[in-house]
Design an enzyme around this catalytic site. Structure first.
Site, PDB file in Angstrom:
ATOM      1  N   MET A  20      -8.447 -10.240 -12.410  1.00 29.52           N
ATOM      2  CA  MET A  20      -8.047  -8.843 -12.178  1.00 29.52           C
ATOM      3  C   MET A  20      -6.994  -8.817 -11.077  1.00 29.52           C
ATOM      4  SD  MET A  20     -10.401  -5.636 -10.907  1.00 29.52           S
ATOM      5  CE  MET A  20     -10.679  -6.156  -9.209  1.00 29.52           C
ATOM      6  N   ASP A  22      -3.894  -5.494  -9.881  1.00 32.11           N
ATOM      7  CA  ASP A  22      -3.756  -4.079  -9.478  1.00 32.11           C
ATOM      8  C   ASP A  22      -4.714  -3.094 -10.163  1.00 32.11           C
ATOM      9  OD1 ASP A  22      -1.486  -5.505  -8.785  1.00 32.11           O
ATOM     10  OD2 ASP A  22      -0.082  -4.116  -9.718  1.00 32.11           O
ATOM     11  N   PHE A  78       1.959  -4.083 -17.910  1.00 36.55           N
ATOM     12  CA  PHE A  78       1.928  -4.116 -16.453  1.00 36.55           C
ATOM     13  C   PHE A  78       1.354  -2.810 -15.889  1.00 36.55           C
ATOM     14  CE2 PHE A  78       5.241  -7.541 -15.036  1.00 36.55           C
ATOM     15  CZ  PHE A  78       4.481  -8.525 -15.632  1.00 36.55           C
ATOM     16  N   SER A  79       1.483  -2.660 -14.579  1.00 34.06           N
ATOM     17  CA  SER A  79       0.832  -1.536 -13.901  1.00 34.06           C
ATOM     18  C   SER A  79       1.419  -0.179 -14.277  1.00 34.06           C
ATOM     19  CB  SER A  79       0.910  -1.740 -12.390  1.00 34.06           C
ATOM     20  OG  SER A  79       0.027  -2.776 -12.034  1.00 34.06           O
ATOM     21  N   GLU A 203       7.009  -2.644  -5.202  1.00 30.88           N
ATOM     22  CA  GLU A 203       6.121  -2.519  -6.353  1.00 30.88           C
ATOM     23  C   GLU A 203       5.166  -1.346  -6.142  1.00 30.88           C
ATOM     24  OE1 GLU A 203       5.601  -7.089  -7.861  1.00 30.88           O
ATOM     25  OE2 GLU A 203       4.243  -6.529  -6.266  1.00 30.88           O
TER      26      GLU A 203
HETATM   27  C1  FRU Z   1       1.833  -5.903  -8.352  1.00 31.35           C
HETATM   28  C2  FRU Z   1       2.443  -6.307  -9.666  1.00 31.35           C
HETATM   29  C3  FRU Z   1       3.132  -5.139 -10.312  1.00 31.35           C
HETATM   30  C4  FRU Z   1       3.105  -5.499 -11.765  1.00 31.35           C
HETATM   31  C5  FRU Z   1       1.774  -6.197 -11.897  1.00 31.35           C
HETATM   32  C6  FRU Z   1       1.767  -7.310 -12.891  1.00 31.35           C
HETATM   33  O1  FRU Z   1       0.783  -6.698  -7.941  1.00 31.35           O
HETATM   34  O2  FRU Z   1       3.318  -7.398  -9.480  1.00 31.35           O
HETATM   35  O3  FRU Z   1       4.423  -4.883  -9.813  1.00 31.35           O
HETATM   36  O4  FRU Z   1       3.191  -4.371 -12.595  1.00 31.35           O
HETATM   37  O5  FRU Z   1       1.454  -6.703 -10.615  1.00 31.35           O
HETATM   38  O6  FRU Z   1       0.463  -7.787 -13.100  1.00 31.35           O
END
Ligand code: FRU
Length: 491
Positions: A20, A22, A78-79, A203
């Site tokens: 796990m 974000d 991604f996030s 990010e």
């Molecule tokens: C932050 C990040 C985000 C990205 C995600 C990928 O920890 O690098 O910028 O969307 O993790 O898992």
């Protein structure tokens, strides 16, 4: 999974198995808190990202749900965030409210190795149980910016206008977009190219309005920006924030551009953002962070799963001598886990007297109010045995609050994991007021009523359960000390 494995958090969120990172898509709807998370279901290290999912009615006990979003064989999810589309502005819900997730689809440009990050939607008409990819994806692209990700969306409504706002990370800055329907997005402004810290790529931004404690009507806007790992900095990945104004289109920082405000002074609070659609009477917002650091996240010594979230926290602002600062408090729901406590009051402590001798515990909350008096240093040694201890202390000479995890247990998986770090913080009235939360593999320190926070992972042996309250260089007085063993969320 019996959730009793070595190092398994007993009251922090962890994935049932595997990797796990974000927290994603946090939204409150119909009495339920949703927590999604960056998840690699086939491994305990980072890999092709999915959105794992869990639901809670109290932010403490979580029901694990099937994976919500999977990549379609190419790339990764991604996030991102999720919102309730109350007025069906998207037209996806037949006039009724529904949930929409806005996330980054990361893949490569066809026929090349060049990475591509585009924003897409998924929606759910069954209270988040099942999700459908929007047929018109992606909804926002930018071919010129390689790092273009982590959209956080909120509804903006004033007397004269209402629309959606998206903030997302675009390399060394954030972009802000607006939309009437979550589908068509217009560029509104950008922020940050020459503000705050640029120790790494930006990010996971968030933009929220928060009340200033004790000042009704004095709300400010806060922008939260996480900064990706950059090997040259010993802190690794961490999170900064800015305090200012948002006029519906652009954010202005009220501090000077070179001011850097850190959300947490520990090593393990990253990529945190707030819940959508929660309205608290006091205006505070709910936050949760990923309790790890890209520097060593893939190496921590758990076996079946990897990493945990911070405690959910309420965020608001407080005005102090140096300006308006973020305050974090564990959500009040955490108190339901307290088991019968032990208390000490009005007790003078000296260098050779451990008030906590013989007291043991592995998962607990400790709160204290200690009058430092003439002492040069006061603190706690926790998760202690002959070989191990995690120290939380206040050094009156340097006026700094610190955590020392250099002997905290398993530390050899990364050379920079063992460390002592802290932050200068004046103690109002010479009183050390702390709330400490210890779990199987973490410590969270809330000092000065939530103004100073230190969050760290630790990996002590199960048998390291001792405690010590120590004082150096003079006597101090325990005004009040309470120890609450914490009930496991799995019991
Ligand atoms: C932050 C990040 C985000 C990205 C995600 C990928 O920890 O690098 O910028 O969307 O993790 O898992």
């Amino acid at each position: 999974t019996n959730y009793r494995e070595k190092y398994r958090a007993q009251y922090h969120f962890t994935p049932p198995a595997k990797w796990m990172n974000d927290p994603n898509g946090m939204v409150y709807y119909d009495g339920e808190y949703h927590l999604f998370y960056q998840h690699h279901p086939d491994g305990t290290t980072w890999g092709p990202m999915h959105w794992g999912h869990a639901i809670s009615t109290d932010l403490i006990h979580w029901e694990h749900r099937p994976i919500a979003l999977k990549p379609d064989g190419n790339g990764a999810i991604f996030s991102g965030s999720a919102v309730v589309d109350w007025e069906d502005t998207s037209g996806l819900f037949d006039g009724k409210p529904g949930l929409i997730a806005i996330f980054t689809h990361a893949d490569v440009y066809p026929g090349s190795n060049r990475t591509r990050q585009r924003q897409s939607l998924a929606y759910s008409s069954d209270r988040g149980r099942t999700w459908t990819m929007y047929a018109g994806n992606p909804v926002l692209v930018n071919e010129d910016i390689a790092d273009f990700r982590d959209p956080k969306v909120f509804w903006h409504e004033t007397a004269t206008e209402k629309y959606w706002v998206m903030i997302l990370a675009a390399g060394d800055r954030v972009h802000i977009y607006t939309s009437p329907n979550l589908i068509e997005w217009s560029f509104a402004s950008e922020f940050g190219a020459s503000e705050g810290s640029h120790d790494g790529v930006w990010e996971c931004p968030d933009l929220i309005q928060l009340p200033v404690e004790g000042k009704s009507g004095a709300a400010k806007w806060v922008m939260i920006v996480s900064i990706g790992d950059n090997a040259e900095f010993q802190e690794g990945s961490r999170t900064q924030y800015f305090v200012g104004q948002f006029d519906g289109h652009a954010f202005t920082n009220e501090a000077s551009p070179d001011t850097v405000l850190w959300l947490d002074h520990g090593r393990d609070n990253y990529a945190g953002v707030t819940w959508s659609d929660v309205s608290k009477a006091d205006g505070s917002k709910l936050f949760i962070g990923w309790m790890s650091n890209w520097k060593y996240a893939n190496l921590t010594p758990t076996v079946e799963w990897r990493s945990a979230m911070t405690l959910p926290r309420a965020l608001y602002l407080r005005e102090g001598a140096s300006g308006i600062r973020l305050v974090q408090e564990p959500v009040s729901e955490v108190r339901q886990l307290r088991l019968p406590d032990r208390q000490w009051q009005e007790t003078v402590i000296g260098p050779n007297h451990n008030l906590l001798s013989g007291v043991e515990g592995d998962c607990y909350e400790l709160s204290c109010d200690i009058d430092l008096g003439e002492a040069a240093e006061v603190g706690f040694k926790l998760r202690k045995s002959e070989k191990e201890e995690t120290v939380v202390g206040y050094d009156a000479r340097s006026r700094s609050l610190f955590v020392d995890r250099s002997r905290s247990g398993k530390i050899d998986f990364h050379s920079e994991f063992p460390c002592k770090h802290g932050i200068q913080a004046a103690l109002p009235g010479g009183r050390l007021k702390l709330r400490l939360f210890i779990d199987q593999s973490s410590i969270e320190v809330f000092a000065n009523d939530g103004e100073v926070v230190i969050t760290d992972q630790i990996f002590p042996d199960a048998t390291s359960t001792g405690m010590e309250l120590y004082v150096i260089g003079g006597e101090a007085k325990v005004v009040a000390l309470a120890l609450y063993p914490m009930k496991s969320i799995y019991s």
